[in-house]
Design an enzyme around this catalytic site. Structure first.
Site, short mmCIF file in Angstrom:
data_model
loop_
_atom_site.label_atom_id
_atom_site.label_comp_id
_atom_site.label_asym_id
_atom_site.label_seq_id
_atom_site.Cartn_x
_atom_site.Cartn_y
_atom_site.Cartn_z
N LYS A 127 0.97 -1.34 0.26
CA LYS A 127 0.11 0.09 -0.26
C LYS A 127 1.29 1.42 -0.22
CE LYS A 127 -3.97 -2.72 2.65
NZ LYS A 127 -4.30 -2.28 3.26
N TYR A 130 -12.09 -2.43 -3.42
CA TYR A 130 -13.06 -2.60 -2.88
C TYR A 130 -14.02 -2.47 -2.15
CZ TYR A 130 -8.27 -2.11 0.01
OH TYR A 130 -7.28 -2.14 0.82
N ASN A 160 -1.64 -0.41 7.67
CA ASN A 160 -1.29 -1.42 7.44
C ASN A 160 -0.94 -2.02 6.30
OD1 ASN A 160 -3.41 -2.31 5.73
ND2 ASN A 160 -4.49 -3.11 7.68
N HIS A 165 -1.99 -5.66 1.93
CA HIS A 165 -3.22 -6.14 0.79
C HIS A 165 -3.04 -8.21 0.93
CE1 HIS A 165 -7.18 -7.13 -0.82
NE2 HIS A 165 -6.16 -6.91 -1.41
N GLU A 199 -9.72 -9.80 -7.77
CA GLU A 199 -8.09 -8.91 -8.07
C GLU A 199 -6.75 -8.88 -8.46
OE1 GLU A 199 -7.58 -9.14 -3.60
OE2 GLU A 199 -9.37 -9.10 -3.53
P1 DAT Z 1 -7.31 -7.67 5.51
O1 DAT Z 1 -6.79 -5.89 4.53
O2 DAT Z 1 -6.83 -7.43 6.28
O3 DAT Z 1 -7.87 -7.85 4.24
P2 DAT Z 1 -10.33 -6.48 5.38
O4 DAT Z 1 -10.65 -6.30 4.10
O5 DAT Z 1 -11.43 -6.10 6.60
O6 DAT Z 1 -9.08 -6.40 6.05
O7 DAT Z 1 -10.34 -3.97 4.64
C1 DAT Z 1 -9.40 -4.12 4.17
C2 DAT Z 1 -8.88 -2.16 4.81
O8 DAT Z 1 -9.47 -1.70 5.13
C3 DAT Z 1 -7.55 -3.00 5.41
O9 DAT Z 1 -6.56 -3.68 5.23
C4 DAT Z 1 -7.71 -1.60 7.12
C5 DAT Z 1 -9.63 -1.14 6.47
N1 DAT Z 1 -10.34 -1.39 7.05
C6 DAT Z 1 -10.79 -2.48 7.42
N2 DAT Z 1 -11.87 -2.05 8.78
C7 DAT Z 1 -11.07 -0.76 9.53
C8 DAT Z 1 -12.15 -0.89 10.18
N3 DAT Z 1 -12.68 -0.73 11.49
N4 DAT Z 1 -11.44 0.52 10.49
C9 DAT Z 1 -10.50 1.53 9.38
N5 DAT Z 1 -9.99 0.65 8.97
C10 DAT Z 1 -10.45 -0.44 8.64
MG MG Z 2 -9.24 -8.15 2.37
#
Ligand code: DAT
Ligand code: MG
Length: 153
Positions: A11, A51, A114, A117, A128
């Site tokens: 990212k 997303y 974080n 991805h 994707e």
């Molecule tokens: P991951 O990236 O571990 O697959 P995800 O698909 O649930 O996680 O979410 C995509 C991204 O969105 C994640 O890397 C960071 C952001 N995100 C997810 N949940 C969040 C939250 N509760 N608050 C803020 N950002 C969040």
């Molecule tokens: Mg995810």
């Protein structure tokens, strides 16, 4: 063991912090094979498609703003159960909950920064990968080390 392909994005925070190489190196060192790689800046349309599952959630707007804010590195990695291998190497979504030894657990602190991805299922991976790469941009190649990494390559 089922050979899979999965999409990884370093990212904008990872690229800006100069961690693209370090992040890909961990995945390569684990034995995953690069079959696609590019640097690009996502636009809002690509971010919305990537997303789509998060549309309407409270963090969605900030997520799209962040992911489109600067260049990313997109990679396709291949290996036995590659989807799960990348997910375990990444660590939990919230870096403060991610185990030490994982990319997020070692290198990040906050959910919105974080670093990486990784596709969450083989179905997500197929969708994707196709968003970021044309078929002609993916390279099928035989790696000399394969028998030393994969029992039945
Ligand atoms: P991951 O990236 O571990 O697959 P995800 O698909 O649930 O996680 O979410 C995509 C991204 O969105 C994640 O890397 C960071 C952001 N995100 C997810 N949940 C969040 C939250 N509760 N608050 C803020 N950002 C969040
Ligand atoms: Mg995810």
């Amino acid at each position: 063991m089922e050979v899979q392909r999965t999409l990884v994005l370093v990212k904008p925070d990872g690229v800006q912090r100069g961690l693209s190489g370090a992040i890909l190196a961990r995945l390569e060192a684990r034995g995953l094979k690069l079959v696609g790689l590019k640097l690009l800046q996502m636009d809002r349309e690509l971010a919305a498609r990537h997303y789509a599952e998060h549309q309407g959630k409270p963090f969605y707007k900030g997520l799209v703003k962040f992911i489109t804010s600067a260049p990313i590195v997109a990679a396709v990695l291949e290996g036995p159960r590659a989807v799960e291998a990348v997910r375990s190497a990444m660590g939990k979504t919230n870096p403060t909950e991610a185990a030490p030894g994982t990319i997020r657990g070692d290198l990040a602190l906050e959910m919105g920064r974080n670093l990486i991805h990784g596709s969450d299922s083989p179905e997500s991976a197929a969708r994707e990968v196709a968003l970021f790469f044309k078929a002609s941009e993916l390279v099928a190649w035989r790696r000399d080390a394969d028998p030393w990494i994969i029992e039945k390559p």
